[in-house]
Motif scaffolding. Structure first.
Motif, PDB file in Angstrom:
ATOM      1  N   ARG A 250       4.757   4.935   4.229  1.00 34.36           N
ATOM      2  CA  ARG A 250       6.218   4.837   4.311  1.00 34.36           C
ATOM      3  C   ARG A 250       6.808   4.667   2.908  1.00 34.36           C
ATOM      4  O   ARG A 250       7.688   5.419   2.511  1.00 34.36           O
ATOM      5  N   VAL A 251       6.262   3.739   2.146  1.00 32.38           N
ATOM      6  CA  VAL A 251       6.856   3.413   0.848  1.00 32.38           C
ATOM      7  C   VAL A 251       6.642   4.552  -0.159  1.00 32.38           C
ATOM      8  O   VAL A 251       7.514   4.851  -0.962  1.00 32.38           O
ATOM      9  N   LEU A 252       5.498   5.199  -0.093  1.00 32.72           N
ATOM     10  CA  LEU A 252       5.186   6.231  -1.091  1.00 32.72           C
ATOM     11  C   LEU A 252       5.541   7.634  -0.583  1.00 32.72           C
ATOM     12  O   LEU A 252       5.192   8.635  -1.216  1.00 32.72           O
ATOM     13  N   SER A 253       6.202   7.705   0.506  1.00 31.11           N
ATOM     14  CA  SER A 253       6.739   8.926   1.116  1.00 31.11           C
ATOM     15  C   SER A 253       5.899  10.195   0.869  1.00 31.11           C
ATOM     16  O   SER A 253       6.280  11.073   0.112  1.00 31.11           O
ATOM     17  N   GLY A 254       4.753  10.242   1.528  1.00 35.31           N
ATOM     18  CA  GLY A 254       3.945  11.473   1.521  1.00 35.31           C
ATOM     19  C   GLY A 254       3.028  11.641   0.329  1.00 35.31           C
ATOM     20  O   GLY A 254       2.326  12.641   0.229  1.00 35.31           O
ATOM     21  N   ARG A 255       3.034  10.683  -0.620  1.00 34.99           N
ATOM     22  CA  ARG A 255       2.183  10.874  -1.809  1.00 34.99           C
ATOM     23  C   ARG A 255       0.841  10.137  -1.735  1.00 34.99           C
ATOM     24  O   ARG A 255       0.076  10.157  -2.694  1.00 34.99           O
ATOM     25  N   VAL A 256       0.553   9.458  -0.609  1.00 30.48           N
ATOM     26  CA  VAL A 256      -0.775   8.827  -0.449  1.00 30.48           C
ATOM     27  C   VAL A 256      -1.785   9.960  -0.324  1.00 30.48           C
ATOM     28  O   VAL A 256      -1.712  10.783   0.581  1.00 30.48           O
ATOM     29  N   ALA A 282     -14.725  -9.445  -5.233  1.00 28.71           N
ATOM     30  CA  ALA A 282     -15.812 -10.238  -4.641  1.00 28.71           C
ATOM     31  C   ALA A 282     -16.256  -9.612  -3.319  1.00 28.71           C
ATOM     32  O   ALA A 282     -15.478  -8.927  -2.650  1.00 28.71           O
ATOM     33  N   ALA A 283     -17.520  -9.880  -2.967  1.00 34.70           N
ATOM     34  CA  ALA A 283     -18.094  -9.204  -1.791  1.00 34.70           C
ATOM     35  C   ALA A 283     -17.938 -10.015  -0.510  1.00 34.70           C
ATOM     36  O   ALA A 283     -18.645  -9.778   0.463  1.00 34.70           O
ATOM     37  N   ASP A 284     -16.981 -10.969  -0.476  1.00 36.53           N
ATOM     38  CA  ASP A 284     -16.902 -11.825   0.717  1.00 36.53           C
ATOM     39  C   ASP A 284     -15.695 -11.512   1.604  1.00 36.53           C
ATOM     40  O   ASP A 284     -15.264 -12.345   2.387  1.00 36.53           O
ATOM     41  N   HIS A 285     -15.123 -10.315   1.456  1.00 37.77           N
ATOM     42  CA  HIS A 285     -13.991  -9.941   2.315  1.00 37.77           C
ATOM     43  C   HIS A 285     -14.476  -9.051   3.458  1.00 37.77           C
ATOM     44  O   HIS A 285     -15.402  -8.259   3.274  1.00 37.77           O
ATOM     45  N   PRO A 286     -13.834  -9.127   4.616  1.00 40.25           N
ATOM     46  CA  PRO A 286     -14.294  -8.302   5.747  1.00 40.25           C
ATOM     47  C   PRO A 286     -14.061  -6.797   5.550  1.00 40.25           C
ATOM     48  O   PRO A 286     -14.828  -5.982   6.033  1.00 40.25           O
ATOM     49  N   PHE A 287     -12.971  -6.418   4.825  1.00 41.31           N
ATOM     50  CA  PHE A 287     -12.643  -4.988   4.672  1.00 41.31           C
ATOM     51  C   PHE A 287     -12.172  -4.683   3.253  1.00 41.31           C
ATOM     52  O   PHE A 287     -11.579  -5.532   2.587  1.00 41.31           O
ATOM     53  N   TYR A 288     -12.421  -3.433   2.850  1.00 40.12           N
ATOM     54  CA  TYR A 288     -11.948  -2.946   1.548  1.00 40.12           C
ATOM     55  C   TYR A 288     -11.301  -1.584   1.776  1.00 40.12           C
ATOM     56  O   TYR A 288     -11.760  -0.803   2.625  1.00 40.12           O
ATOM     57  N   VAL A 289     -10.244  -1.313   0.998  1.00 34.36           N
ATOM     58  CA  VAL A 289      -9.604   0.003   1.093  1.00 34.36           C
ATOM     59  C   VAL A 289      -9.409   0.550  -0.315  1.00 34.36           C
ATOM     60  O   VAL A 289      -8.944  -0.150  -1.217  1.00 34.36           O
ATOM     61  N   LEU A 290      -9.792   1.820  -0.463  1.00 33.00           N
ATOM     62  CA  LEU A 290      -9.566   2.537  -1.709  1.00 33.00           C
ATOM     63  C   LEU A 290      -8.360   3.430  -1.447  1.00 33.00           C
ATOM     64  O   LEU A 290      -8.399   4.272  -0.543  1.00 33.00           O
ATOM     65  N   VAL A 291      -7.278   3.213  -2.197  1.00 32.28           N
ATOM     66  CA  VAL A 291      -6.064   3.991  -1.934  1.00 32.28           C
ATOM     67  C   VAL A 291      -5.624   4.700  -3.209  1.00 32.28           C
ATOM     68  O   VAL A 291      -5.684   4.121  -4.293  1.00 32.28           O
ATOM     69  N   ASP A 292      -5.229   5.968  -3.068  1.00 29.40           N
ATOM     70  CA  ASP A 292      -4.810   6.805  -4.194  1.00 29.40           C
ATOM     71  C   ASP A 292      -3.397   7.316  -3.973  1.00 29.40           C
ATOM     72  O   ASP A 292      -3.059   7.727  -2.869  1.00 29.40           O
ATOM     73  N   LEU A 293      -2.614   7.329  -5.038  1.00 28.22           N
ATOM     74  CA  LEU A 293      -1.336   8.047  -5.017  1.00 28.22           C
ATOM     75  C   LEU A 293      -1.454   9.141  -6.060  1.00 28.22           C
ATOM     76  O   LEU A 293      -1.899   8.880  -7.189  1.00 28.22           O
TER      77      LEU A 293
END
Ligand code: FAD
Length: 474
Positions: A250-256, A282-293
């Motif tokens: 929504r915020v990046l309007s189509g550029r993700v 750190a490796a103690d989080h349940p989830f990771y996301v790699l996001v590109d614009l």
């Protein structure tokens, strides 16, 4: 390995005809057949094929197929042999039809925004030609240096940028295809809109070599982005992963341009076991996301990207984040995701999956999968990751201490695909069905859909010579 439905009547007569059609370097027989033509990426080494035909032109492909059609000779089209559904590995006595000598970009049309390319061109070469002309050929995947445009179309390849540009299907405007009887179907359309009758090209996209041999294509190009922003985010729950996805879009309007999720087990595995992969968070989080614009204004894009991340942090969806300060650092973040290419060596044997599910159900599916696998195999190790923005989940299952001979791959498949069915998913998101997933096609397609697929197959390939036994049996 698949078996030909009908053995060719007179292989010697056929081989003599092929020798008339092809130059000496275009036909390999007997001991001269190179071993590389006997397996694709996924399958073990197959039986020796009857011969390997390596045509140079559409006319030669047409003549080869016309001869095979007359003789009832099964044919396996081959591209770069990086396919992950074992559809391009020949069975005993099948003829390999390799497109590798049909390569080159014929035209880049700057006004139409299209590329006309021969099917045997590697994806990387086509991407490079587009880039040199100031355009982006948007489909991208790890096998880019070897896989071919024809193979990408035949498998409807996906990859890392689907969230923004769609799959290979969405890049194909026109096709040239040779049908099983040698008929050349030329449909090299350059227009985005063309509703003149049925959209025939889409029959061949994703058909895994069972309906025709793709020889040329017109591909849609996109404006070349000049800047990229990349961040790695840590999150508490899968619901927060979905919230971040929708917020960023929504915020990046189509550029993700990429949105890759990794579960904690995956992150821990690749950051501790794959050389050269570092852990930015750190490796103690349940989830990771790699996001590109991807965009065209470095300053404005960076500001919008940071604002998007800050808002997600304020909302509590992201608990930690690292923004790449340079292209080199972005590359190092992407190594986390590309490390999956090392699994066959460092984590063997493992059963690898490519499925899709309604996005909101992916988190619950992953939990149910883990419970089901651990119930059947208490020592099982599982990792989940995937192009979650495209509803695509990949996972791999490894049983420590169990060697290849004892590895219960079929039983693991049964458990996983039964769950995919229960969650209304698809047993193949982007790799295809081939031979490997054939028993499970019915989990994701209705009997009426399967019947229509068979009707189309019979109409286009009445003798069943093209890739017999792949996708479904007739
Ligand atoms: P091949 O493996 O040679 O053939 C695949 C199928 O296409 C077979 O059925 C074959 O008969 C048919 N075929 C090939 N050429 C033609 C033709 N000209 N006409 C008709 N039929 C033809 N896939 C994804 O979707 N997304 C990814 O992110 C991805 N990442 C990968 C990463 C790695 C490291 C590897 C090894 C593979 C990956 N793949 C991925 C799978 C693979 O790269 C794709 O399926 C690719 O599109 C296959 O192209 P190919 O030329 O190698 O085809």
């Amino acid at each position: 390995m698949p078996h030909a439905p009908d053995a060719p009547d007179t292989p010697d007569a056929l081989l003599a005809e092929l020798a008339q059609i092809l130059d000496p370097a275009g036909l390999q027989t007997g001991d001269a057949i190179e071993i590389r033509f006997r397996k694709d990426w996924y399958a073990p080494l197959g039986d020796p094929p009857l011969a390997v035909a390596r045509p140079r032109s559409t006319e030669q492909v047409s003549a080869v197929l016309a001869a095979c059609h007359r003789h009832g000779q099964p044919v396996v089209p081959q591209g770069g042999l990086t396919g992950l559904a074992s559809a391009a590995t020949p069975g005993r006595g099948e003829l390999v039809l390799s497109l590798e000598r049909m390569r080159g970009v014929e035209e880049i049309d700057g006004q139409a925004g299209t590329m006309t390319v021969m099917a045997g061109t590697t994806l990387e070469a086509a991407q490079g030609a587009a880039r040199d002309a100031g355009w982006l050929l948007a489909v991208d995947l790890g096998a880019r240096g070897s896989c071919q445009i024809g193979g990408n179309i035949a498998t409807n390849a996906g990859g890392n940028r689907v969230i923004r540009y769609g799959m290979m299907r969405d890049q194909v405007l026109g096709l040239e295809v040779v049908l099983a009887d040698g008929t050349v179907l030329t449909s090299m359309n350059k227009m985005l809109k063309n509703n003149a009758g049925y959209d025939l090209r889409q029959w061949f996209v994703g058909s895994e070599g069972t309906l025709g041999v793709i020889t040329r294509a017109v591909l849609r190009l996109a404006p070349l982005p000049a800047t990229t922003q990349t961040a790695l985010c840590a999150l508490r729950s899968f619901d927060d992963v979905v919230r971040l996805l929708r917020h960023a879009q929504r915020v990046l309007s189509g550029r993700v341009s990429a949105f890759e999720a990794m579960w904690a087990d995956y992150y821990a595995l690749v950051t501790t076991r794959v050389p050269g992969v570092r852990a930015p968070l750190a490796a103690d989080h349940p989830f990771y996301v790699l996001v590109d614009l991807q965009g065209n204004d470095a300053e404005a894009d960076a500001a919008a990207f940071e604002r998007m991340l800050e808002e997600a942090m304020d909302a509590g969806w992201i608990v930690d984040a690292a923004v790449a300060a340079s292209g080199k650092e972005a590359e190092s973040f992407w190594k986390l995701r590309d490390a999956v290419g090392e699994f066959p060596q460092m984590w063997a044997p493992n059963a690898a999956f490519d499925v899709s599910l309604p996005i909101g159900r992916i988190g619950a599916f992953a939990e149910a999968l883990k419970a089901a696998m651990l119930a059947a195999y208490p020592t099982a190790e599982l990792v989940n990751f995937g192009h979650v923005g495209d509803s695509n989940l990949h996972f791999s299952v490894h049983l420590p201490g169990v060697g290849s001979d004892a590895f219960p791959e079929a039983e693991i498949d049964e458990i996983a695909y039964a769950l995919v069915k229960r969650f209304d998913g698809s047993v193949s998101a982007e790799h295809g069905i081939g031979i490997h997933k054939k028993p499970y096609l019915g989990h994701s397609r209705t009997p009426a859909e399967l019947a229509l697929m068979r009707t189309v197959k019979r109409a286009l390939d009445p003798k069943g010579i093209l890739n017999p036994g792949r996708v479904f049996d007739i």
